[in-house]
Design a protein around this motif. Structure first.
Motif, PDB file in Angstrom:
ATOM      1  N   GLU A  64      -1.846  -6.621 -13.668  1.00 58.00           N
ATOM      2  CA  GLU A  64      -1.828  -6.482 -12.208  1.00 58.00           C
ATOM      3  C   GLU A  64      -2.739  -7.505 -11.544  1.00 58.00           C
ATOM      4  O   GLU A  64      -2.357  -8.169 -10.573  1.00 58.00           O
ATOM      5  CB  GLU A  64      -2.248  -5.073 -11.823  1.00 58.00           C
ATOM      6  N   LYS A  65      -3.945  -7.668 -12.069  1.00 59.89           N
ATOM      7  CA  LYS A  65      -4.900  -8.605 -11.481  1.00 59.89           C
ATOM      8  C   LYS A  65      -4.411 -10.033 -11.594  1.00 59.89           C
ATOM      9  O   LYS A  65      -4.450 -10.806 -10.618  1.00 59.89           O
ATOM     10  CB  LYS A  65      -6.257  -8.447 -12.169  1.00 59.89           C
ATOM     11  N   GLU A  66      -3.941 -10.412 -12.801  1.00 61.41           N
ATOM     12  CA  GLU A  66      -3.506 -11.786 -13.027  1.00 61.41           C
ATOM     13  C   GLU A  66      -2.296 -12.134 -12.170  1.00 61.41           C
ATOM     14  O   GLU A  66      -2.276 -13.152 -11.466  1.00 61.41           O
ATOM     15  CB  GLU A  66      -3.168 -11.988 -14.499  1.00 61.41           C
ATOM     16  N   HIS A  67      -1.272 -11.289 -12.208  1.00 61.40           N
ATOM     17  CA  HIS A  67      -0.034 -11.603 -11.503  1.00 61.40           C
ATOM     18  C   HIS A  67      -0.171 -11.459  -9.986  1.00 61.40           C
ATOM     19  O   HIS A  67       0.503 -12.162  -9.237  1.00 61.40           O
ATOM     20  CB  HIS A  67       1.103 -10.733 -12.031  1.00 61.40           C
ATOM     21  N   SER A  68      -1.032 -10.573  -9.533  1.00 61.40           N
ATOM     22  CA  SER A  68      -1.298 -10.489  -8.094  1.00 61.40           C
ATOM     23  C   SER A  68      -1.926 -11.790  -7.604  1.00 61.40           C
ATOM     24  O   SER A  68      -1.638 -12.272  -6.503  1.00 61.40           O
ATOM     25  CB  SER A  68      -2.226  -9.306  -7.781  1.00 61.40           C
ATOM     26  N   GLY A  69      -2.779 -12.372  -8.461  1.00 63.30           N
ATOM     27  CA  GLY A  69      -3.388 -13.651  -8.121  1.00 63.30           C
ATOM     28  C   GLY A  69      -2.387 -14.781  -8.050  1.00 63.30           C
ATOM     29  O   GLY A  69      -2.623 -15.792  -7.376  1.00 63.30           O
ATOM     30  N   TRP A  70      -1.258 -14.623  -8.730  1.00 57.87           N
ATOM     31  CA  TRP A  70      -0.197 -15.627  -8.677  1.00 57.87           C
ATOM     32  C   TRP A  70       0.752 -15.400  -7.500  1.00 57.87           C
ATOM     33  O   TRP A  70       1.688 -16.177  -7.310  1.00 57.87           O
ATOM     34  CB  TRP A  70       0.619 -15.594  -9.971  1.00 57.87           C
ATOM     35  N   GLY A  71       0.524 -14.322  -6.756  1.00 54.82           N
ATOM     36  CA  GLY A  71       1.376 -14.059  -5.600  1.00 54.82           C
ATOM     37  C   GLY A  71       2.499 -13.066  -5.839  1.00 54.82           C
ATOM     38  O   GLY A  71       3.380 -12.908  -4.994  1.00 54.82           O
ATOM     39  N   TYR A  72       2.472 -12.394  -7.002  1.00 55.35           N
ATOM     40  CA  TYR A  72       3.490 -11.380  -7.272  1.00 55.35           C
ATOM     41  C   TYR A  72       3.311 -10.209  -6.309  1.00 55.35           C
ATOM     42  O   TYR A  72       2.201  -9.811  -5.999  1.00 55.35           O
ATOM     43  CB  TYR A  72       3.342 -10.841  -8.701  1.00 55.35           C
ATOM     44  N   GLY A  73       4.436  -9.631  -5.902  1.00 59.05           N
ATOM     45  CA  GLY A  73       4.390  -8.424  -5.103  1.00 59.05           C
ATOM     46  C   GLY A  73       4.325  -7.210  -6.016  1.00 59.05           C
ATOM     47  O   GLY A  73       5.354  -6.731  -6.494  1.00 59.05           O
ATOM     48  N   ILE A  74       3.135  -6.718  -6.300  1.00 60.19           N
ATOM     49  CA  ILE A  74       2.943  -5.613  -7.224  1.00 60.19           C
ATOM     50  C   ILE A  74       2.401  -4.402  -6.482  1.00 60.19           C
ATOM     51  O   ILE A  74       1.492  -4.522  -5.659  1.00 60.19           O
ATOM     52  CB  ILE A  74       1.958  -6.002  -8.347  1.00 60.19           C
ATOM     53  N   SER A  75       2.958  -3.258  -6.786  1.00 59.88           N
ATOM     54  CA  SER A  75       2.438  -2.017  -6.205  1.00 59.88           C
ATOM     55  C   SER A  75       2.316  -0.965  -7.286  1.00 59.88           C
ATOM     56  O   SER A  75       3.154  -0.865  -8.183  1.00 59.88           O
ATOM     57  CB  SER A  75       3.357  -1.512  -5.081  1.00 59.88           C
ATOM     58  N   ARG A  76       1.245  -0.173  -7.216  1.00 65.16           N
ATOM     59  CA  ARG A  76       1.075   0.949  -8.135  1.00 65.16           C
ATOM     60  C   ARG A  76       1.852   2.136  -7.597  1.00 65.16           C
ATOM     61  O   ARG A  76       1.787   2.449  -6.408  1.00 65.16           O
ATOM     62  CB  ARG A  76      -0.397   1.325  -8.270  1.00 65.16           C
ATOM     63  N   ILE A  77       2.573   2.784  -8.473  1.00 72.12           N
ATOM     64  CA  ILE A  77       3.321   3.973  -8.070  1.00 72.12           C
ATOM     65  C   ILE A  77       2.959   5.130  -8.984  1.00 72.12           C
ATOM     66  O   ILE A  77       2.679   4.937 -10.170  1.00 72.12           O
ATOM     67  CB  ILE A  77       4.850   3.719  -8.083  1.00 72.12           C
ATOM     68  N   ASP A  78       2.948   6.334  -8.413  1.00 74.51           N
ATOM     69  CA  ASP A  78       2.566   7.497  -9.204  1.00 74.51           C
ATOM     70  C   ASP A  78       3.794   8.146  -9.843  1.00 74.51           C
ATOM     71  O   ASP A  78       4.925   7.680  -9.671  1.00 74.51           O
ATOM     72  CB  ASP A  78       1.798   8.500  -8.352  1.00 74.51           C
ATOM     73  N   ARG A  79       3.552   9.224 -10.574  1.00 77.41           N
ATOM     74  CA  ARG A  79       4.614   9.862 -11.345  1.00 77.41           C
ATOM     75  C   ARG A  79       5.773  10.320 -10.459  1.00 77.41           C
ATOM     76  O   ARG A  79       6.938  10.161 -10.822  1.00 77.41           O
ATOM     77  CB  ARG A  79       4.046  11.036 -12.128  1.00 77.41           C
ATOM     78  N   SER A  80       5.457  10.878  -9.299  1.00 79.93           N
ATOM     79  CA  SER A  80       6.530  11.363  -8.431  1.00 79.93           C
ATOM     80  C   SER A  80       7.401  10.214  -7.928  1.00 79.93           C
ATOM     81  O   SER A  80       8.628  10.343  -7.826  1.00 79.93           O
ATOM     82  CB  SER A  80       5.949  12.141  -7.247  1.00 79.93           C
ATOM     83  N   GLU A  81       6.787   9.072  -7.645  1.00 80.69           N
ATOM     84  CA  GLU A  81       7.556   7.915  -7.182  1.00 80.69           C
ATOM     85  C   GLU A  81       8.372   7.312  -8.317  1.00 80.69           C
ATOM     86  O   GLU A  81       9.501   6.845  -8.109  1.00 80.69           O
ATOM     87  CB  GLU A  81       6.624   6.871  -6.577  1.00 80.69           C
ATOM     88  N   ILE A  82       7.801   7.328  -9.521  1.00 77.10           N
ATOM     89  CA  ILE A  82       8.555   6.852 -10.685  1.00 77.10           C
ATOM     90  C   ILE A  82       9.821   7.696 -10.847  1.00 77.10           C
ATOM     91  O   ILE A  82      10.924   7.166 -11.036  1.00 77.10           O
ATOM     92  CB  ILE A  82       7.704   6.939 -11.972  1.00 77.10           C
ATOM     93  N   SER A  83       9.657   9.008 -10.754  1.00 78.20           N
ATOM     94  CA  SER A  83      10.800   9.904 -10.918  1.00 78.20           C
ATOM     95  C   SER A  83      11.811   9.742  -9.796  1.00 78.20           C
ATOM     96  O   SER A  83      13.015   9.913 -10.014  1.00 78.20           O
ATOM     97  CB  SER A  83      10.319  11.364 -10.979  1.00 78.20           C
TER      98      SER A  83
END
Length: 276
Positions: free
Chosen positions: A23-42
Motif C-alpha cells: 500500500e505504501k509503495e504503490h500509493s507513492g507511485w500514484g496508485y488509487g488504493i483504498s482499504r476496505i473492511d469485511r462488509s465491503e469485501i462481501s
C-alpha cells in the motif's frame, strides 16, 4: 477490449505487513488504493467465502484476455498496412555493431529496425547476436474452469491464490502471480489448486475444471522491464512481465522512440544498460 477489474489483495498468514508495504509503495507511485473492511469485501464479492478483516482495493489493477487482445491488435495493425509472415525466428542477423534483420524458418528478412518482444523466447534470439538478456522464465500453472454462473466481479489476489472470471464465465486461477514450479505431476497440482478455488467460493459445488495451462513468465532479474537499445544499433528490446497488460503503452512509446530517434525520459529506469 475485454473489461478490466478492480482487485482486492487479501492478507494471509503473516501477510498484513506485506500488504501495508504494498500500500505504501504503490500509493507513492500514484496508485488509487483504498482499504476496505469485511462488509465491503462481501458487498463487492458476495460469493467469496470467509473474507478477511480487510483488503486493499486497487482501482488501477486489472486483467486482459491475452488471446482476444492479441487478435484485436493484430487485426488493427493489418488494417493499417502491417504485413504478417508466419514462421519461427531462428536468430538475428548481425553486421558489426548493427542488426540488419532476422533469420526465420521462411528465410532471411532484412530490416532497418528489429523489435525483439518475444517474451521468454527473447533470450536465445538475443544470444544469437552475442547479447545476454538477464531474464528468468519461471513457469506458472493456471487452471481454467468450464463456463459457470457469475461468481467473481473482480480480480482477487490472496496469499496463495489469485483468481478472476472471464467474460465467457470461466474462472481462471493460479497460486503465484510471479510463477511457481508446477511439480512433476501437473494434473495433481492443478487439482489441488482448483479445489482451493472451490473452497473459497460459495455456490461452487457444480464448478468443474476444464483444462490447465503452463506459461513461462519472462521476468528480468530485478523485476522491472527491459526496454530500448541493447548497445547494438538496429535492435530494440521490449521484455517484461506482464507483457500483455503493458503492450499498448510500451508499443506506443517504443514506436515513438524508433521513428523519431528521440529518447523518452519515462523509459530511462528500464534500459538494458542498468545491468552493465
Amino acid at each position: 477490449m475485454p473489461p478490466s477489474f478492480r482487485a482486492c489483495r487479501f492478507p494471509g498468514a503473516a501477510a498484513p505487513d506485506q500488504l501495508a508495504a504494498f500500500e505504501k509503495e504503490h500509493s507513492g507511485w500514484g496508485y488509487g488504493i483504498s482499504r476496505i473492511d469485511r462488509s465491503e469485501i462481501s458487498r463487492r464479492e458476495p460469493y467469496l467465502r470467509n473474507p478477511p478483516d480487510f483488503a486493499l482495493a486497487v482501482a488501477a489493477e486489472g486483467a486482459v484476455e491475452p488471446v482476444a487482445a492479441a487478435r484485436m491488435m493484430l487485426a488493427d495493425a493489418e488494417a493499417r498496412g502491417a504485413k504478417f509472415i508466419g514462421g519461427a525466428v531462428r536468430g538475428l542477423i548481425r553486421s558489426g555493431e548493427h542488426i540488419t534483420g532476422i533469420v526465420t524458418s521462411q528465410g532471411l528478412i532484412e530490416a532497418d529496425h528489429v523489435v525483439l518482444a518475444s517474451g521468454a523466447g527473447s533470450v536465445p534470439i538475443a544470444a544469437s547476436a552475442g547479447i545476454t538478456l538477464p531474464i528468468d522464465a519461471p513457469p506458472g500453472l493456471i487452471v481454467h474452469s468450464r463456463p459457470f454462473g457469475k461468481r467473481l466481479n473482480g480480480l482477487v489476489i490472496a496469499t496463495e491464490l489469485h483468481m478472476r472470471q472471464t467474460a465467457e464465465g470461466r474462472i481462471i486461477a493460479g497460486s503465484d502471480f510471479g510463477g511457481g514450479d508446477p511439480g512433476e505431476d501437473r494434473l495433481a497440482t492443478a487439482a489441488t489448486l482448483f479445489a482451493k478455488v472451490k473452497a473459497n467460493l460459495f455456490g461452487s459445488d457444480a464448478l468443474t475444471m476444464d483444462f490447465l495451462t503452463v506459461g513461462y513468465r519472462p521476468t528480468p532479474r530485478d523485476g522491472f522491464p527491459i526496454i530500448g537499445n541493447c548497445g547494438i544499433s538496429g535492435l530494440y528490446v521490449a521484455v517484461m512481465h506482464s507483457g500483455v497488460t503493458l503492450a499498448p503503452l510500451i508499443g506506443t512509446l517504443a514506436a515513438n522512440e524508433i521513428l523519431s530517434g528521440a529518447t523518452d525520459a519515462s523509459l530511462s529506469p528500464f534500459r538494458f544498460s542498468r545491468f552493465a
